[in-house]
Every structure is written in structure tokens, then in C-alpha cells.
Design an enzyme around this catalytic site. Sequence first.
Site, mmCIF file in Angstrom:
data_model
loop_
_atom_site.group_PDB
_atom_site.id
_atom_site.type_symbol
_atom_site.label_atom_id
_atom_site.label_comp_id
_atom_site.label_asym_id
_atom_site.label_seq_id
_atom_site.Cartn_x
_atom_site.Cartn_y
_atom_site.Cartn_z
ATOM 1 C CE1 TYR A 193 -4.317 -1.182 0.763
ATOM 2 C CE2 TYR A 193 -2.985 -3.122 1.900
ATOM 3 C CZ TYR A 193 -4.246 -2.596 1.352
ATOM 4 O OH TYR A 193 -5.319 -3.537 1.454
ATOM 5 C CE1 TYR A 198 -1.950 -6.274 4.455
ATOM 6 C CE2 TYR A 198 -2.816 -5.972 2.102
ATOM 7 C CZ TYR A 198 -3.122 -5.909 3.462
ATOM 8 O OH TYR A 198 -4.054 -5.314 4.003
ATOM 9 N NE ARG A 227 -6.767 -9.880 5.434
ATOM 10 C CZ ARG A 227 -7.966 -9.085 4.809
ATOM 11 N NH1 ARG A 227 -7.656 -7.803 4.850
ATOM 12 N NH2 ARG A 227 -8.785 -9.497 4.520
ATOM 13 C CG HIS A 274 -7.900 -7.416 0.641
ATOM 14 N ND1 HIS A 274 -7.167 -7.856 1.000
ATOM 15 C CD2 HIS A 274 -8.366 -6.011 0.889
ATOM 16 C CE1 HIS A 274 -6.404 -6.976 2.043
ATOM 17 N NE2 HIS A 274 -7.098 -5.899 1.952
ATOM 18 C CG HIS A 313 -9.831 -2.018 1.633
ATOM 19 N ND1 HIS A 313 -10.127 -2.518 2.602
ATOM 20 C CD2 HIS A 313 -8.619 -2.318 1.386
ATOM 21 C CE1 HIS A 313 -9.081 -2.946 3.331
ATOM 22 N NE2 HIS A 313 -7.969 -2.956 2.621
#
Lengths: 242, 188
Positions: free
Chosen positions: A107, A146, A156, A159, A161
Amino acid sequence: MADVKRVHTLDWSIQPPYLAPGYTSTLKRAPSQPLMPLEHKLSELTGPVYGESDIKELDNDLTKNAVKNGEPMGERIIVTGRVLDEAGKPIRNTLLEVWQANAAGRYIHMRDQHPAPLDPNFLGAGRCLTNDNGEYRFTTIKPGAYPWRNHPNAWRPAHIHFSVFGRNFSQRLVTQMYFPGDPLMPLDPIFNSIPDEAARTRLISQYDHSVTTPEWALGYRFDIVLAGALETPFEKDDDHDD
Amino acid sequence: MTMTTKKYLQSPSQTVGPFFHYGLVFGGENTLVNEQTKGQRILLTGRVYDGDSEVVPDALLEIWQADAEGIFNHPNDPNQAEVDTHFRGFGRADTVNKGVYTFKTIKPGSQGGVPYINVRVFSRGILIHAVTRVYFSDEENTKDAVFAGIPEARQATLIGQLEQNQDLPTYRFDIHMQGSKETVFFDL
């Protein structure tokens, strides 16, 4: 003012609980008292209204909206679907916001310390409005998985959001879209915080070959259903399907 | 058209996670007013705490409220034609600064009732938003049916306390996710 029935209700057989012990951050942040019931009045049956003036041209193309000196790295994908209510009626002109990691699972956020490369040409944030059929569509890069610190060797699943406003305050939804076949899903305490398997499955997008753009991008379909079905006494709607 | 019996089941919520800022907060969303907005400017500020009374620095708050006359800027409000067009009524704030959030807004009107502001809390560790309300310490809140329906011992958790000696009227509203001071949250 006419009395308004309570028409948008969260279904707690579908929604995750506040306390999900496998997801350790919930332990100190989950309310322990029962929620107080709330009859929906005007403040719950209204909500922010957005329009075309709130959206910029490239907001729904994450492969272009942050380009500095080239194409972002990774697998280009199109994500599309419909935003509906529980009666299957489209939710029109609602603002949908997305944010995600890049192809390497990083991110662009100061608190993300995962030692995977940032991509100078990818921010990972976008927004769009649904159209008159409740449809949205954006182009992006398939995000990477990640690691996180929930438990030893926790990862995780990939995905995206999603944030959706819906027609009013009571329909607001923030969720995550997953990808079919991801082996990390059964291991993920956030995904598995949703007790009902069928409900969890509805957060997994479907690969749809008809959504692809030949020689450009693969395609995934992800529909979103917001709480609520009945129209309110105040709501103007030109559908007459009852 | 054929009748359909297909049932559309609501999508489950998931946490906003720790990394929402660059997707949802671009700067300025915590100021709901411009020069033309009508009404008494106020600051709504406070901290978000977890069950150990540690601050929560990665929460996202959203507020939704009526304008100075108590009208919501939405077609479901029968008085929307008279709404203050310089007031959308929606704001967002993060809590990056040691768990502190601040909104600059107006004190809402109430169309004869008691004014309040709807608040929604998102955060890492919160799988589905928590919804609460801010009532104002200088109002007769027990006249409000929702407020009066809250057990008396917990009513104080819904009150923004007016602080004196500030440049703007400032209401302090701390949110405790858990514990002896746990804020009242509502089931929508």
C-alpha cells in the site's frame, strides 16, 4: 410527518460480529454492550448525495489516475458489477470508492512497512458513481497478497476495499472484494469473521470472460447488495414493479 | 415481466483496515462549512479510545447532519427545497493525531425536536461500522425519544460537552469502543 417504518436493517446472520477473536485487533475495539435499537427516522433515511461534479475523468481508472512516467506494473483487470438493494432494485448514482495494494502487495501508505516495492505509477485509489442500472466499472491492477502481524506468518488474501454510500445513512457499507481461488482465503481471520459461508462467498468476485477487454485486461464481476428493500414514504421512485 | 422469487441477500461488511487514508481522506473533508453556510459554527472534537483506554489513531469517523434549519440535503427530506445549498451535511475525519478527530461544522437545527449529529466509526479491528450520535450538552436532550430510551447511566456517553473559552463553541465528544465508559452504539 408520517411515521416511517424501519426498513433498512442489518442482518446479523450475515454481518460479521464486532468480536472475532481470531482477528486480534477486535479484542479491544469491539463494543461489549448490546447495540441499542434505533427506529429509522429522517436522519437515517437521508444521506449525502453525490453527482458527476464530484468525479474526475480518470477517477475510475487506477491504471491511469496516478501515472508519472509509465504504466503501472502488474496484471490489468476490469472490475464491474451492480449495486442493488435486497429487493434487487438498482441503487443509482451512488458513490463507490475503492482502494487497494499494488501488484506486489504494498500500500502507498506511510504505515505499510512491508518490504515490497512501491510502484511510482500506481496510487491504488479510485471512485465512481453507479449508473441508472446500478452498475459501476473500474480498471485497475490485480492487487498482491501481503503479510500482517495478526498471527505468525499471517497473510491477507488479495483484496480490494470498497466503500459504498447507498441511498441513505442506513445503507452505508464498507467491505472487501476477494478473488476466486485464492488459497489464502481459508486462512484469513478477517474473511472468516463472517460466520455464514454463503455470505462470505458473496465477497468473492467471479472471473467473467465477457468483461475482459481483448489484448488489454481480464475481467471480474462483483455485485453488492445493500441492506433494505422497501421504499420509504418519502422516497420518489419511478419503478413500479410491485 | 415474470415475478422473480430470487432473494438478494445483503453483502457482509469488512473492516476499513489501517490503510484507508489515501482512498478516503484527501484533506478538507472535516470542514463541512464554507463562507456562505448559514448557522452557528462549532467545532466537534474528541478522541477515540479502545477498551484499554489507549487512543485509536487509525479510526475513520463520518458524520451526517441537518442544516441550521434542521433540513437534510437529500430528496427524502420533504423540505429539501429549502435546504441550505452551501451545506451537504457530510464530513469525514481521521484520528492520526493521537486519536483526535475534529470537525468544523454548524450546530444543526432540529425542526422542533432536539438537535443531534449521526456518527459512524470505522477502524482496523472493527469489522462493521459502529453508529452513534452526538447530542449537545446545552440542549434538553431527554425530550428526544431515542435519547430518553437509553439507560440513564449511559446517556452521558452520547453528549458532546460544550467547552468554554474557545474561539468557536467547541463540543468535546470522546468515543470509547469498549469498557466502563463504552459509548452507546445503535443497531441500524
